[in-house]
Design an enzyme around this catalytic site. Structure first.
Site, mmCIF file in Angstrom:
data_model
loop_
_atom_site.group_PDB
_atom_site.id
_atom_site.type_symbol
_atom_site.label_atom_id
_atom_site.label_comp_id
_atom_site.label_asym_id
_atom_site.label_seq_id
_atom_site.Cartn_x
_atom_site.Cartn_y
_atom_site.Cartn_z
ATOM 1 N N CYS A 29 -12.022 31.705 -15.872
ATOM 2 C CA CYS A 29 -11.218 31.648 -17.088
ATOM 3 C C CYS A 29 -10.528 32.982 -17.335
ATOM 4 C CB CYS A 29 -12.103 31.297 -18.283
ATOM 5 S SG CYS A 29 -11.212 31.279 -19.862
ATOM 6 N N TYR B 100 -0.123 25.056 -19.021
ATOM 7 C CA TYR B 100 -1.584 25.093 -18.965
ATOM 8 C C TYR B 100 -2.154 23.699 -18.718
ATOM 9 C CZ TYR B 100 -6.398 25.969 -20.527
ATOM 10 O OH TYR B 100 -7.764 26.059 -20.612
ATOM 11 N N GLU C 267 -6.119 30.206 -12.272
ATOM 12 C CA GLU C 267 -5.870 31.130 -13.369
ATOM 13 C C GLU C 267 -6.051 32.561 -12.852
ATOM 14 O OE1 GLU C 267 -8.027 30.314 -16.944
ATOM 15 O OE2 GLU C 267 -7.575 28.166 -16.902
ATOM 16 N N ASP D 110 -17.397 26.233 -16.147
ATOM 17 C CA ASP D 110 -15.994 25.850 -15.995
ATOM 18 C C ASP D 110 -15.788 25.302 -14.585
ATOM 19 O OD1 ASP D 110 -15.382 26.764 -18.547
ATOM 20 O OD2 ASP D 110 -14.954 28.786 -17.828
ATOM 21 N N TYR E 276 -10.259 27.427 -11.475
ATOM 22 C CA TYR E 276 -11.252 28.479 -11.704
ATOM 23 C C TYR E 276 -11.728 29.114 -10.396
ATOM 24 C CZ TYR E 276 -11.388 26.358 -16.332
ATOM 25 O OH TYR E 276 -11.045 25.864 -17.568
ATOM 26 N N CYS F 9 -15.697 33.047 -23.536
ATOM 27 C CA CYS F 9 -15.560 33.793 -22.285
ATOM 28 C C CYS F 9 -16.552 33.213 -21.299
ATOM 29 C CB CYS F 9 -15.820 35.281 -22.491
ATOM 30 S SG CYS F 9 -15.786 36.236 -20.962
ATOM 31 N N CYS G 110 -21.125 46.161 -6.428
ATOM 32 C CA CYS G 110 -20.234 46.125 -5.272
ATOM 33 C C CYS G 110 -19.979 47.535 -4.759
ATOM 34 C CB CYS G 110 -18.908 45.486 -5.662
ATOM 35 S SG CYS G 110 -17.666 45.519 -4.342
#
Length: 222
Positions: free
Chosen positions: A55, A86, A98, A133, A138, A203, A212
């Site tokens: 998202c 959208y 997205e 999601d 996504y 969110c 990372c």
């Protein structure tokens, strides 16, 4: 009209919605947090990076909070439909994901550092979903703007795969592709800096908790 696909599946170019030659909406002039223009051309010396990590509301906030980022805007990329809406993207009929476009000053923040933000902010092993999601929009992706970005992003993916594997996670599904033939289409005005204007807004992104390595650094023990 368009229909929603029941299971996540990317359309072919022939199956994709046709889109339109001109957008149906205009971008706001300036970033609500950083104060700089959303649309280019951007000042000389700045560079552009495009990231898809679920998202785009939460994803954009991760990058506007990063020092050295000049502006951010959200949009759609990686598919076939020109100037999509959208609703069309959510239908699964465009092939787009997205994304967040990040305009940054390489003298203040490196592309490698932006990749670290990208990898740690989401779970890149989930395919056509991110948390709750679900959908092709996504999926995890990096769209590169130079051969140097392409090489760096691919090396970063390999480095992060090593530490993810060591931590017991699966294979990364992230695409790393040149942005040359995958245009970025800005999203509607109400999506831009959404979580600045809606502080309690949704969110859906969340990382693996695995750090990372910066850039092409070797994983521990390599």
């Amino acid at each position: 009209m368009f229909t929603y696909r029941r299971t996540p599946e990317l359309p072919t170019r022939e199956e994709a919605l046709p889109g339109r030659a001109t957008p149906l909406f205009e971008l706001p002039e300036r970033h609500t947090v950083l104060g700089n223009p959303l649309a280019g051309p951007y000042p000389e010396g700045l560079e552009v990076a495009d990231f898809g990590l679920g998202c785009f509301w939460g994803a954009e906030r991760k990058f506007w909070q990063t020092p050295g980022v000049w502006t951010t805007l959200v949009g759609y990329q990686g598919g076939f439909t020109e100037n999509p809406t959208y609703e069309e993207v959510c239908s699964g009929g465009t092939g787009h994901t997205e994304v967040v476009r990040v305009v940054y000053d390489p003298a203040q923040v490196s592309y490698e550092a932006l990749l670290k933000v990208f990898w740690e902010a989401h779970d890149p092993t989930q395919g056509f979903r991110q948390g709750n999601d679900v959908g092709t929009q996504y999926r995890s992706a990096v769209y590169t703007h130079s051969p140097a970005q392409q090489t760096t992003a691919e090396a970063s993916r390999e480095a992060y795969q090593r530490v993810l594997t060591s931590a017991g996670h699966g294979r990364i599904t992230t695409s790393v592709l040149p942005a040359t033939d995958r245009p970025f289409w800005p999203a509607e005005a109400y999506h831009q800096q959404y979580l600045d204007r809606n502080i309690n807004g949704y969110c859906g992104i969340g990382g693996t908790g695995v750090a990372c390595p910066i850039g092409i650094a070797e994983a521990p023990g390599e």
